[in-house]
Design a protein around this motif. Structure first.
Motif, short mmCIF file in Angstrom:
data_model
loop_
_atom_site.label_atom_id
_atom_site.label_comp_id
_atom_site.label_asym_id
_atom_site.label_seq_id
_atom_site.Cartn_x
_atom_site.Cartn_y
_atom_site.Cartn_z
N LYS A 5 24.74 39.18 43.03
CA LYS A 5 25.55 39.93 43.98
C LYS A 5 24.69 40.25 45.19
O LYS A 5 23.60 40.82 45.06
CB LYS A 5 26.06 41.22 43.34
CG LYS A 5 26.96 42.04 44.23
CD LYS A 5 27.49 43.25 43.50
CE LYS A 5 28.41 44.05 44.38
NZ LYS A 5 28.92 45.23 43.66
N LEU A 22 34.12 37.49 57.13
CA LEU A 22 34.58 37.18 55.79
C LEU A 22 34.74 35.67 55.61
O LEU A 22 34.42 35.12 54.56
CB LEU A 22 35.90 37.89 55.51
CG LEU A 22 36.27 38.07 54.06
CD1 LEU A 22 35.19 38.83 53.32
CD2 LEU A 22 37.59 38.79 53.93
N VAL A 26 32.63 33.39 52.80
CA VAL A 26 33.31 32.62 51.76
C VAL A 26 33.01 31.13 51.88
O VAL A 26 33.09 30.39 50.91
CB VAL A 26 34.83 32.90 51.83
CG1 VAL A 26 35.60 32.04 50.86
CG2 VAL A 26 35.10 34.35 51.53
N SER A 33 33.40 35.12 45.15
CA SER A 33 34.24 36.16 45.75
C SER A 33 33.45 36.91 46.81
O SER A 33 32.22 36.97 46.77
CB SER A 33 34.74 37.13 44.68
OG SER A 33 33.66 37.88 44.17
N ALA A 34 34.20 37.48 47.75
CA ALA A 34 33.61 38.30 48.80
C ALA A 34 34.55 39.46 49.05
O ALA A 34 35.78 39.27 49.09
CB ALA A 34 33.39 37.51 50.07
N SER A 35 34.00 40.65 49.21
CA SER A 35 34.84 41.82 49.44
C SER A 35 34.08 42.84 50.28
O SER A 35 32.86 42.79 50.40
CB SER A 35 35.24 42.45 48.10
OG SER A 35 34.09 42.89 47.41
N PHE A 36 34.85 43.77 50.87
CA PHE A 36 34.25 44.85 51.65
C PHE A 36 33.92 46.01 50.73
O PHE A 36 34.71 46.38 49.87
CB PHE A 36 35.22 45.32 52.74
CG PHE A 36 35.47 44.28 53.79
CD1 PHE A 36 34.49 43.95 54.70
CD2 PHE A 36 36.69 43.64 53.88
CE1 PHE A 36 34.70 42.98 55.67
CE2 PHE A 36 36.92 42.68 54.84
CZ PHE A 36 35.93 42.34 55.74
N VAL A 37 32.75 46.58 50.92
CA VAL A 37 32.32 47.74 50.14
C VAL A 37 31.77 48.80 51.08
O VAL A 37 31.56 48.54 52.27
CB VAL A 37 31.24 47.37 49.09
CG1 VAL A 37 31.81 46.46 48.03
CG2 VAL A 37 30.03 46.74 49.73
N LYS A 41 33.50 50.47 55.23
CA LYS A 41 33.85 49.05 55.12
C LYS A 41 33.08 48.16 56.10
O LYS A 41 33.61 47.22 56.65
CB LYS A 41 35.36 48.84 55.32
CG LYS A 41 36.24 49.64 54.40
CD LYS A 41 36.12 49.16 52.98
CE LYS A 41 37.13 49.93 52.13
NZ LYS A 41 36.91 49.75 50.73
N ILE A 44 29.61 43.79 53.26
CA ILE A 44 30.28 42.71 52.55
C ILE A 44 29.49 42.41 51.29
O ILE A 44 28.29 42.16 51.35
CB ILE A 44 30.38 41.44 53.42
CG1 ILE A 44 31.20 41.71 54.68
CG2 ILE A 44 31.00 40.30 52.63
CD1 ILE A 44 31.25 40.55 55.63
#
Length: 114
Positions: A5, A22, A26, A33-37, A41, A44
């Motif tokens: 990660k 994003l 990707v 997978s890729a997401s905002f944290v 925000k 990534i």
């Protein structure tokens, strides 16, 4: 190699830069997978196998702007507590083959054109 990660902090001012960041994240090979944290925000989180964190950071810097590599580490896998492994019993299969039965599938007479 194990899954990892990667968390990257990116300066994103508008919606266009958010989508572009994003899309770049990707597009790398090995990314699952890729997401905002984070609370605002701006970070990534990318998970995958054999993902190059330096290449990810470099591409984000070229495409979006200021990028900071925050964290790289293994993915914590969640194991269900109630899952038990059971091996079902399988009955053996008995096949009988007739050795005198012949099969001539595609053998035929040759075709000669005059």
């Amino acid at each position: 190699m194990a899954k990892q990660k990667i968390v990257v902090k990116v300066t994103m001012n508008n919606e266009k830069k958010i989508r572009k960041a994003l899309k770049i994240a990707v597009s790398l090979s090995g990314v699952e997978s890729a997401s905002f944290v984070g609370s605002d925000k701006t970070q990534i989180a990318v998970t995958g196998e054999d993902v190059d964190s330096v290449e990810l950071t470099t591409l984000l810097r070229k495409g979006v702007g200021y990028t900071e590599l925050v964290n790289v580490g293994p993915v914590e896998e969640k194991k269900p507590a109630a899952a038990k492994e059971t091996n079902p019993t399988v009955a053996p299969l008995n096949f009988t083959v007739n050795p005198y039965q012949y099969y001539y599938g595609s053998y035929g007479m040759p075709y000669y054109a005059y």
